[in-house]
Design a protein around this motif. Structure first.
Motif, PDB file in Angstrom:
ATOM      1  N   PHE A  82     139.892 123.962 -55.464  1.00 51.19           N
ATOM      2  CA  PHE A  82     140.150 123.021 -56.558  1.00 51.19           C
ATOM      3  C   PHE A  82     140.219 123.771 -57.895  1.00 51.19           C
ATOM      4  N   LEU A  83     139.347 124.764 -58.065  1.00 51.10           N
ATOM      5  CA  LEU A  83     139.351 125.582 -59.282  1.00 51.10           C
ATOM      6  C   LEU A  83     140.676 126.329 -59.425  1.00 51.10           C
ATOM      7  N   ALA A  84     141.139 126.896 -58.323  1.00 46.89           N
ATOM      8  CA  ALA A  84     142.420 127.614 -58.346  1.00 46.89           C
ATOM      9  C   ALA A  84     143.554 126.672 -58.724  1.00 46.89           C
ATOM     10  N   GLN A  85     143.511 125.449 -58.204  1.00 41.00           N
ATOM     11  CA  GLN A  85     144.546 124.466 -58.530  1.00 41.00           C
ATOM     12  C   GLN A  85     144.499 124.109 -60.010  1.00 41.00           C
ATOM     13  N   GLN A  86     143.300 123.968 -60.557  1.00 34.75           N
ATOM     14  CA  GLN A  86     143.159 123.644 -61.968  1.00 34.75           C
ATOM     15  C   GLN A  86     143.661 124.795 -62.839  1.00 34.75           C
ATOM     16  N   ARG A  87     143.356 126.022 -62.414  1.00 36.61           N
ATOM     17  CA  ARG A  87     143.825 127.200 -63.145  1.00 36.61           C
ATOM     18  C   ARG A  87     145.347 127.280 -63.099  1.00 36.61           C
ATOM     19  N   MET A  89     133.825 118.544 -60.323  1.00 33.78           N
ATOM     20  CA  MET A  89     133.050 119.755 -60.616  1.00 33.78           C
ATOM     21  C   MET A  89     133.989 120.905 -60.980  1.00 33.78           C
ATOM     22  N   ALA A  90     135.053 121.075 -60.206  1.00 33.81           N
ATOM     23  CA  ALA A  90     135.999 122.155 -60.477  1.00 33.81           C
ATOM     24  C   ALA A  90     136.660 121.991 -61.852  1.00 33.81           C
ATOM     25  N   GLN A  91     137.020 120.766 -62.206  1.00 28.17           N
ATOM     26  CA  GLN A  91     137.657 120.528 -63.499  1.00 28.17           C
ATOM     27  C   GLN A  91     136.722 120.864 -64.652  1.00 28.17           C
ATOM     28  N   GLY A  92     135.458 120.459 -64.524  1.00 29.81           N
ATOM     29  CA  GLY A  92     134.487 120.740 -65.579  1.00 29.81           C
ATOM     30  C   GLY A  92     134.151 122.216 -65.680  1.00 29.81           C
ATOM     31  N   VAL A  93     133.988 122.856 -64.543  1.00 25.16           N
ATOM     32  CA  VAL A  93     133.703 124.293 -64.533  1.00 25.16           C
ATOM     33  C   VAL A  93     134.879 125.054 -65.146  1.00 25.16           C
ATOM     34  N   HIS A  94     136.114 124.647 -64.796  1.00 25.45           N
ATOM     35  CA  HIS A  94     137.296 125.301 -65.359  1.00 25.45           C
ATOM     36  C   HIS A  94     137.332 125.150 -66.878  1.00 25.45           C
ATOM     37  N   ARG A  95     137.039 123.946 -67.353  1.00 22.66           N
ATOM     38  CA  ARG A  95     137.087 123.695 -68.803  1.00 22.66           C
ATOM     39  C   ARG A  95     136.199 124.668 -69.568  1.00 22.66           C
ATOM     40  N   ILE A  96     135.034 124.978 -69.030  1.00 23.81           N
ATOM     41  CA  ILE A  96     134.093 125.874 -69.707  1.00 23.81           C
ATOM     42  C   ILE A  96     134.436 127.337 -69.412  1.00 23.81           C
ATOM     43  N   CYS A 114     137.187 128.834 -68.658  1.00 21.75           N
ATOM     44  CA  CYS A 114     138.402 129.393 -69.238  1.00 21.75           C
ATOM     45  C   CYS A 114     138.192 129.832 -70.688  1.00 21.75           C
ATOM     46  N   GLN A 115     137.042 129.486 -71.264  1.00 20.90           N
ATOM     47  CA  GLN A 115     136.711 129.922 -72.625  1.00 20.90           C
ATOM     48  C   GLN A 115     135.937 131.238 -72.634  1.00 20.90           C
ATOM     49  N   ILE A 116     135.677 131.786 -71.447  1.00 19.52           N
ATOM     50  CA  ILE A 116     134.865 132.994 -71.319  1.00 19.52           C
ATOM     51  C   ILE A 116     135.689 134.104 -70.668  1.00 19.52           C
ATOM     52  N   ASP A 117     135.556 135.309 -71.184  1.00 13.75           N
ATOM     53  CA  ASP A 117     136.118 136.468 -70.493  1.00 13.75           C
ATOM     54  C   ASP A 117     135.095 136.861 -69.431  1.00 13.75           C
ATOM     55  N   LEU A 118     135.311 136.385 -68.219  1.00 13.35           N
ATOM     56  CA  LEU A 118     134.302 136.492 -67.166  1.00 13.35           C
ATOM     57  C   LEU A 118     133.976 137.926 -66.787  1.00 13.35           C
ATOM     58  N   SER A 172     128.015 135.785 -73.498  1.00 12.14           N
ATOM     59  CA  SER A 172     128.606 134.537 -73.980  1.00 12.14           C
ATOM     60  C   SER A 172     127.594 133.391 -73.949  1.00 12.14           C
ATOM     61  N   SER A 173     127.526 132.656 -75.036  1.00  8.82           N
ATOM     62  CA  SER A 173     126.632 131.496 -75.083  1.00  8.82           C
ATOM     63  C   SER A 173     127.144 130.381 -74.170  1.00  8.82           C
ATOM     64  N   LYS A 174     128.444 130.430 -73.829  1.00  4.94           N
ATOM     65  CA  LYS A 174     129.031 129.405 -72.970  1.00  4.94           C
ATOM     66  C   LYS A 174     128.482 129.461 -71.546  1.00  4.94           C
ATOM     67  N   ARG A 175     127.878 130.607 -71.170  1.00  5.88           N
ATOM     68  CA  ARG A 175     127.386 130.725 -69.793  1.00  5.88           C
ATOM     69  C   ARG A 175     126.272 129.724 -69.521  1.00  5.88           C
TER      70      ARG A 175
END
Length: 202
Positions: free
Chosen positions: A60-65, A146-153, A155-159, A166-169
């Motif tokens: 699902f994450l891959a699809q969102q990406r 879950m995948a959509q929410g995880v993607h939203r956050i 994608c703001q981080i250089d993993l 990153s404070s986003k973690r």
């Protein structure tokens, strides 16, 4: 000879264009799956997800990406050469083939949806659950959410470079735990619903 389009089906104009589409399909598919696996690798290992759920959420994450990349490709950032091309056309960058891009993303999207359906069907089959039923759909929706929410956050981080700093973690971990708890609740409700129906039929 020009490209053809029948409904939503993109047909390349020749063999060279077909090979270009195939290469792009493989590239996009690899990029989004690798990204989703990277995201899953930084989530807490203590999440109460079973292996099947982790694999499905990764898809699902891959699809969102993929969807995010498609939207970006439709609205590319304007560069200096693009702006110059509006004044002096032959100095501008080549206009992206939007039909080709859409065709590539349709193929990748279909691949991912097929993988998701297959993974969910295998999970249900191993537990003798009907794959098309309200409890199963609720479980799938919880994983997609879950995948959509995880993607939203995420994608703001250089993993690969800045995740540790990153404070986003913290936001990512908090959301993942809350969303995973909902997935678990939906899974238990799904299993319980069919256990009760089997008991009642005896």
């Amino acid at each position: 000879m020009q490209e053809q389009q029948i409904g939503d089906l993109y047909i390349p104009r020749d063999e060279r264009a077909l090979r270009s589409v195939q290469r792009r399909v493989e590239a996009v598919d690899d990029i989004v799956r690798e990204w989703s696996q990277t995201v899953m690798s930084v989530l807490p290992r203590s999440l109460p997800l079973i292996e099947n759920e982790g694999a499905i959420i990764s898809l699902f994450l891959a699809q969102q990406r993929r969807l995010n990349l498609e939207l970006d490709s439709r609205n590319p950032e304007e560069t200096f050469r693009t702006r110059l091309g509006k004044v002096v056309p032959f100095l501008g960058e080549a206009t992206p083939d939007l039909e080709l891009i859409r065709g590539v993303h349709r193929v990748v999207s279909a691949r991912l949806e097929s993988s998701i359906d297959r993974a969910c069907a295998e999970f249900c089959e191993s537990r003798q659950l009907p794959p098309i039923s309200d409890p199963v759909i609720d479980w799938r929706v919880a994983m997609r959410f879950m995948a959509q929410g995880v993607h939203r956050i995420a994608c703001q981080i250089d993993l690969k470079k800045d995740y540790a700093s990153s404070s986003k973690r913290f936001e990512l971990v908090l959301f993942a735990r809350e969303a995973a708890a909902d997935v678990v609740m939906r899974r238990r409700a799904m299993l319980s619903a069919f256990e009760k129906s089997e008991t009642a039929s005896c």
